[in-house]
Design an enzyme around this catalytic site. Structure first.
Site, PDB file in Angstrom:
ATOM      1  CB  THR A 182     -11.165  -3.333   4.673  1.00 29.75           C
ATOM      2  OG1 THR A 182     -10.072  -3.601   3.829  1.00 29.75           O
ATOM      3  CG2 THR A 182     -11.280  -4.434   5.709  1.00 29.75           C
ATOM      4  NE  ARG A 210      -0.566  -6.017   2.826  1.00 30.01           N
ATOM      5  CZ  ARG A 210      -1.714  -5.580   3.312  1.00 30.01           C
ATOM      6  NH1 ARG A 210      -2.849  -5.994   2.808  1.00 30.01           N
ATOM      7  NH2 ARG A 210      -1.742  -4.739   4.318  1.00 30.01           N
ATOM      8  N   GLY A 212      -2.709  -8.825   4.849  1.00 26.19           N
ATOM      9  CA  GLY A 212      -2.808  -7.797   5.893  1.00 26.19           C
ATOM     10  C   GLY A 212      -3.281  -8.379   7.208  1.00 26.19           C
ATOM     11  CG  ASP A 213      -5.265  -5.650   9.805  1.00 31.28           C
ATOM     12  OD1 ASP A 213      -5.222  -5.330   8.597  1.00 31.28           O
ATOM     13  OD2 ASP A 213      -6.097  -5.181  10.593  1.00 31.28           O
ATOM     14  CB  THR A 233     -10.689  -0.997   8.684  1.00 25.85           C
ATOM     15  OG1 THR A 233     -10.335  -0.476   7.401  1.00 25.85           O
ATOM     16  CG2 THR A 233     -11.364   0.094   9.509  1.00 25.85           C
ATOM     17  N   GLY A 234      -7.475  -0.517   8.344  1.00 25.23           N
ATOM     18  CA  GLY A 234      -6.402   0.472   8.279  1.00 25.23           C
ATOM     19  C   GLY A 234      -5.144  -0.158   7.713  1.00 25.23           C
TER      20      GLY A 234
HETATM   21  N1  ASP Z   1      -6.397  -3.643   6.902  1.00 25.16           N
HETATM   22  C1  ASP Z   1      -6.546  -3.987   5.514  1.00 25.16           C
HETATM   23  C2  ASP Z   1      -5.260  -4.586   5.014  1.00 25.16           C
HETATM   24  O1  ASP Z   1      -4.195  -4.135   5.410  1.00 25.16           O
HETATM   25  C3  ASP Z   1      -6.890  -2.835   4.645  1.00 25.16           C
HETATM   26  C4  ASP Z   1      -8.002  -1.943   5.119  1.00 25.16           C
HETATM   27  O2  ASP Z   1      -8.511  -2.114   6.209  1.00 25.16           O
HETATM   28  O3  ASP Z   1      -8.411  -1.033   4.338  1.00 25.16           O
HETATM   29  O4  ASP Z   1      -5.306  -5.471   4.189  1.00 25.16           O
END
Ligand code: ASP
Length: 315
Positions: A182, A210, A212-213, A233-234
């Site tokens: 990301t 779905r 994400g954040d 990121t995460g």
């Molecule tokens: N945070 C991102 C998500 O959950 C994924 C990532 O940062 O690798 O979509």
């Protein structure tokens, strides 16, 4: 002129040197360098923090190695659905999109939402219709395709497993060599305005729409001139539950913490307490920056007008 700076990330997770070939490592570092340079060039010409983060993100979205724009991961249905957000700390204006398809640069569409709509967050087909109306560049499915993402998806598509870019749940062995990212950018410009932007393909094999954040203002992306600009990121679900980016801002505003203190508190204490693996990048309006993560690695780079710079992948 005051200090200006930019920081970027290309994702965090189980990124280990022993899993990386020298060629791949070189390509990642080059990708990060190109992006940080693109953003820095905007700041050097006295451009705005918003334009700087956008410029950096476009470079990362166009780079097949990172999980955003071109090279995004595949969903359960075998398509790419992308999320992005941008926020201007000067006036708290923000734009975000989720579950969009075929948009070459999702960050361009998020910026268009911020500047030229009465809304903050558009999703799915409606967001795509808005992209067409605003003349945002679209690409066919093939443009986004990459063999390694396809293989990554093929390995788990018949299961209920899903996979974060760098941390692979239940399929660690299978996915060990597939590390992608990301992307995010934060900047402080020569006027002391700050901005944040994040763009992602999300998780491999994600389903049920779905999200994400990354595109959620306050969770994965936040900017406020009075405190900080943050891109996360995460493991998105945990960052949403933590309202991670805004929590950093709150710790600075209400507890008087510095940028680095507040980021450390969220990443190393609050996120860890609920099992939230990942990291974040941040700047404040004085041009200080911090790159903090609780995972094995985070693709990251930063550059400051005082001459400081860094680029790194591992701990
Ligand atoms: N945070 C991102 C998500 O959950 C994924 C990532 O940062 O690798 O979509």
């Amino acid at each position: 002129m005051q200090t200006f700076s930019i920081a970027i990330h290309g994702g965090a997770g189980t990124i280990l040197k022993e899993d990386m070939t020298p060629e791949l490592e070189k390509a990642y570092l080059q990708g990060l360098q190109d992006a940080v340079d693109a953003g820095y060039a905007v700041l050097e010409q006295e451009g705005s923090a918003v334009n700087a983060v956008k410029a950096a993100i476009v470079v990362l979205e166009d780079n097949m190695l990172f999980n955003a724009g071109r090279g995004s991961v595949f969903t359960k249905k075998g398509v790419q659905e992308m999320d992005a957000a941008i926020m201007d700390g000067a006036d708290l204006s923000a734009g975000a999109v989720a579950g969009i398809r075929n948009v070459r640069n999702p960050i361009e569409l998020a910026t268009e939402v911020m500047r030229n709509s009465n809304h903050v967050f558009l999703s799915g087909k409606g967001a795509n219709d808005f992209a067409i109306k605003q003349g945002i560049k679209l690409e066919p499915e093939e443009y986004f395709y990459s063999q390694f993402r396809y293989d990554q998806w093929k390995a788990i598509r018949d299961s209920d497993n899903y996979s974060l870019d760098h941390t692979h749940h239940q399929i660690e062995e299978l996915m060990r060599d597939k590390k992608f990212g990301t992307v995010g950018a934060v900047a402080c410009d020569a006027k002391g305005n700050i901005a944040a932007a994040t763009s992602t393909g999300g998780m491999t094999n994600k389903k049920y729409g779905r999200i994400g954040d990354s595109p959620i203002i306050g969770s994965g992306t936040y900017a406020n001139n009075h405190t900080c600009a943050i891109s996360c990121t995460g493991h998105g679900e945990l960052f949403i539950r933590s309202v991670a980016a805004y929590d950093v801002s709150c710790l600075m505003e209400y507890k008087g913490m510095s940028l680095a203190e507040a980021m450390n508190e969220v990443v190393h204490k609050k996120l860890i307490a609920i099992g939230g693996e990942g990291g974040m990048i941040g700047v404040d309006a004085q041009g200080n920056y911090a790159l903090i993560f609780n995972s094995a690695g985070m693709y990251r780079a930063a550059r400051k007008s005082t001459g400081e710079s860094e680029i790194n992948i591992y701990l």
